[in-house]
Design an enzyme around this catalytic site. Structure first.
Site, PDB file in Angstrom:
ATOM      1  N   GLU A 113       0.828  -1.196   0.000  1.00 14.74           N
ATOM      2  CA  GLU A 113       0.000   0.000   0.000  1.00 14.74           C
ATOM      3  C   GLU A 113       0.869   1.256   0.000  1.00 14.74           C
ATOM      4  OE1 GLU A 113      -2.840  -0.406   3.167  1.00 14.74           O
ATOM      5  OE2 GLU A 113      -3.412  -2.403   2.477  1.00 14.74           O
ATOM      6  N   CYS A 132       3.605   8.524   0.512  1.00 12.15           N
ATOM      7  CA  CYS A 132       4.099   7.722   1.621  1.00 12.15           C
ATOM      8  C   CYS A 132       4.310   6.303   1.087  1.00 12.15           C
ATOM      9  CB  CYS A 132       3.058   7.769   2.738  1.00 12.15           C
ATOM     10  SG  CYS A 132       3.426   6.682   4.105  1.00 12.15           S
ATOM     11  N   CYS A 141       5.885  -6.169   8.501  1.00 10.95           N
ATOM     12  CA  CYS A 141       6.991  -5.575   9.263  1.00 10.95           C
ATOM     13  C   CYS A 141       7.338  -6.491  10.426  1.00 10.95           C
ATOM     14  CB  CYS A 141       6.588  -4.193   9.785  1.00 10.95           C
ATOM     15  SG  CYS A 141       7.932  -3.368  10.656  1.00 10.95           S
ATOM     16  N   CYS A 147       5.487  -3.241  16.542  1.00  9.55           N
ATOM     17  CA  CYS A 147       5.037  -2.145  17.405  1.00  9.55           C
ATOM     18  C   CYS A 147       3.568  -2.416  17.730  1.00  9.55           C
ATOM     19  CB  CYS A 147       5.194  -0.793  16.696  1.00  9.55           C
ATOM     20  SG  CYS A 147       6.894  -0.450  16.225  1.00  9.55           S
ATOM     21  N   CYS A 206       0.465  -0.704  15.974  1.00  9.78           N
ATOM     22  CA  CYS A 206       0.510  -0.587  14.510  1.00  9.78           C
ATOM     23  C   CYS A 206      -0.118  -1.802  13.839  1.00  9.78           C
ATOM     24  CB  CYS A 206       1.970  -0.433  14.073  1.00  9.78           C
ATOM     25  SG  CYS A 206       2.193  -0.499  12.296  1.00  9.78           S
ATOM     26  N   CYS A 233      -1.597   6.704   9.236  1.00  8.18           N
ATOM     27  CA  CYS A 233      -0.394   6.163   9.852  1.00  8.18           C
ATOM     28  C   CYS A 233      -0.729   4.960  10.745  1.00  8.18           C
ATOM     29  CB  CYS A 233       0.182   7.306  10.686  1.00  8.18           C
ATOM     30  SG  CYS A 233       1.635   6.889  11.564  1.00  8.18           S
TER      31      CYS A 233
HETATM   32  S1  SF4 Z   1       5.203   1.384  13.323  1.00  7.89           S
HETATM   33 FE1  SF4 Z   1       4.505  -0.449  12.213  1.00  7.89          FE
HETATM   34  S2  SF4 Z   1       5.490  -0.356  10.223  1.00  7.89           S
HETATM   35 FE2  SF4 Z   1       6.594   1.085  11.560  1.00  7.89          FE
HETATM   36  S3  SF4 Z   1       8.273  -0.119  12.437  1.00  7.89           S
HETATM   37 FE3  SF4 Z   1       6.576  -0.320  13.889  1.00  7.89          FE
HETATM   38  S4  SF4 Z   1       5.491  -2.191  13.255  1.00  7.89           S
HETATM   39 FE4  SF4 Z   1       6.809  -1.584  11.547  1.00  7.89          FE
END
Ligand code: SF4
Length: 355
Positions: free
Chosen positions: A86, A100, A107, A111, A114, A331
């Protein structure tokens, strides 16, 4: 390919380097953003024939475009293996439009706030797949929205976890005969991979953003597990030394505000102390809730109070309210969850009533 590689490749097929430059300009430089040999007007016929036999121009296939009520566009692309990435295009009324881009499918950083992090890491994107997102954004929206002026690596993935391809992709994006983005308008955002961060600062002049999001190791270890490896002190000391001594430009700290987790007055005061001595700006970002998320956004008035404490202490601080969240283009909202999810981490005892 970067230009020097393309030049060598063109010469190895028996053509002059001038042909490589003409091709480069059709691909990136003169508003054509060619996706096939039919779009390469003005090039020598033999050269075109060689290209149609030996080269592939497109790394991505357009799958869908979703438009949020504020004009933000989320573009979905298919990769060759069927994965989906995306890209988000964010128009801004001050003559700036930002694309972006994603650097990975999923990932590995996990986090906790996220959505992309919940997917786990599927794979790294190639330099071609990274650059193509910016090329597509220009092809699709330059007439409609206006020039795409800025690139931020804040889509899916941790860019510095794919540093080789990201540095190569950025070199193509800033080439002044090609896409010609200004170095200062290309921003790489990291969760804090310290060794790669040092390499990035040595090898690139682009802007840097660091996702901070906490003022104690206790909270950061929980919501950003990379902190267990590279803690706040190490991360900030690295920035203090590297930025102050060598670069002398401002890093952008991103701080996603999570109600009851990192938004207290004590957090604001600690943050002032943590960033002391680092040339920086701070972006306070409202959290975008997504399905299954345990966190809640900090109310706007509390964000303003937090902002005011930082500003009164002399910090350069901005409030960033959500963009594109009705289309899952904001985000921390990118990606599609598969069958296996990254683990939800244990909540420290004193936050168990908050999330
Ligand atoms: S915020 Fe999301 S995309 Fe960014 S490093 Fe952390 S887990 Fe990965």
């Amino acid at each position: 390919m970067e230009f020097a590689e393309l030049e060598r490749w063109v010469q190895s097929h028996g053509f002059r380097s001038g042909q490589a430059l003409m091709l480069w300009k059709r691909l990136y430089g003169d508003g054509v953003w060619a996706h096939c040999s039919d779009e390469l007007e003005g090039l020598n016929k033999d050269f075109l024939k060689m290209l149609s036999e030996n080269a592939k121009f497109k790394a991505l296939t357009l799958k869908d475009i979703l438009t949020a009520s504020d004009g933000t566009r989320k573009i979905l692309f298919n990769l060759e293996d069927g994965s989906v990435i995306e890209t988000v295009v964010i128009p801004c009324n001050r003559g700036r439009t930002t694309v972006c881009v994603s650097s990975q499918v999923g990932c590995a950083m996990n986090c906790q706030f996220c959505y992309t992090g919940r997917m786990g890491l599927k794979k790294n994107l190639s330099a071609a797949e990274i650059v193509e997102q910016a090329v597509f954004a220009r092809r699709l929206f330059s007439n409609d929205i206006g020039p795409i002026t800025n690139v931020v690596f804040m889509g899916m993935g941790e860019p510095l976890h794919n540093i080789h391809n990201v540095i190569k992709g950025v070199a193509i994006m800033v080439d002044d005969q090609g896409l010609h983005f200004s170095h200062r308008k290309v921003t790489i955002s990291t969760s804090g991979l310290v060794p790669q961060l040092k390499r990035f600062l040595r090898e690139s002049n682009c802007a840097l953003a660091v996702s901070l999001n906490a003022t104690t190791d206790e909270v950061r270890n929980w919501i950003m597990p990379i902190n267990r490896k590279y803690n706040l002190e190490l991360l900030l000391q690295t920035l203090r030394e590297e930025l102050f001594s060598k670069h002398r430009y401002k890093v952008l700290f991103e701080y996603v505000m999570l109600a009851g987790v990192n938004d207290s007055i004590e957090d604001a005061k600690r943050l002032i102390g943590l960033v002391r001595g680092i040339p920086c700006k701070i972006n306070l970002i409202s959290f975008n809730p997504h399905s299954g998320s345990r966190f809640r956004p900090t109310p706007e008035e509390k964000m303003i109070e937090f902002r005011n404490i930082l500003a009164e202490a002399g910090c350069v601080v901005f409030l960033r309210l959500s963009r594109g969240d009705d289309r899952m283009a904001a985000c921390g909202q990118l990606g599609e969850l598969g069958d296996t999810l990254a683990p939800v981490l244990r909540v420290p005892a004193r936050f168990q009533t908050v999330v």
